[in-house]
Design a protein around this motif. Sequence first.
Motif, PDB file in Angstrom:
ATOM      1  N   PRO A   1       0.804  -1.224   0.000  1.00 52.91           N
ATOM      2  CA  PRO A   1       0.000   0.000   0.000  1.00 52.91           C
ATOM      3  C   PRO A   1       0.843   1.282   0.000  1.00 52.91           C
ATOM      4  N   THR A   2       1.987   1.255   0.664  1.00 52.26           N
ATOM      5  CA  THR A   2       2.842   2.451   0.691  1.00 52.26           C
ATOM      6  C   THR A   2       3.428   2.758  -0.690  1.00 52.26           C
ATOM      7  N   ALA A   3       3.491   1.757  -1.568  1.00 55.56           N
ATOM      8  CA  ALA A   3       4.009   1.986  -2.919  1.00 55.56           C
ATOM      9  C   ALA A   3       3.068   2.882  -3.722  1.00 55.56           C
ATOM     10  N   PHE A   4       1.775   2.805  -3.455  1.00 53.62           N
ATOM     11  CA  PHE A   4       0.822   3.662  -4.162  1.00 53.62           C
ATOM     12  C   PHE A   4       1.097   5.130  -3.864  1.00 53.62           C
ATOM     13  N   ASP A   5       1.438   5.424  -2.613  1.00 53.60           N
ATOM     14  CA  ASP A   5       1.773   6.802  -2.248  1.00 53.60           C
ATOM     15  C   ASP A   5       3.028   7.259  -2.984  1.00 53.60           C
ATOM     16  N   ARG A   6       4.007   6.390  -3.065  1.00 52.03           N
ATOM     17  CA  ARG A   6       5.283   6.739  -3.711  1.00 52.03           C
ATOM     18  C   ARG A   6       5.105   6.950  -5.217  1.00 52.03           C
TER      19      ARG A   6
END
Length: 97
Positions: free
Chosen positions: A73-78
């Motif tokens: 999920p943190t990859a979507f922010d990146r």
Amino acid sequence: MKAVLGDGTVVAEAPESDLIKIEGNWYFPPASVNESLLEKTDTPYTCPWKGECQYFSVNGLQDRAWSYPTPYPTAFDRVGKDFSNYVAFWKEVQVTE
């Protein structure tokens, strides 16, 4: 843009606005990829920030495409967008306009 094999076979095609560029690689949306040319491989890889990768052979060329079916999920922010199942290509598959 197109992802094309050396013999001219188009593996994927979509407007550039539909693609996502991550770390210098163009990722094509799943619906734009000719899945009949891809075959899942067992090559293991987990990116430290994107998550578990799925590699594909492309028209018999081993591990020339990959995707992230369930990115962290943190990859979507990146990245700024959901890139689940988007497909990128390597080596013999040329991405052109």
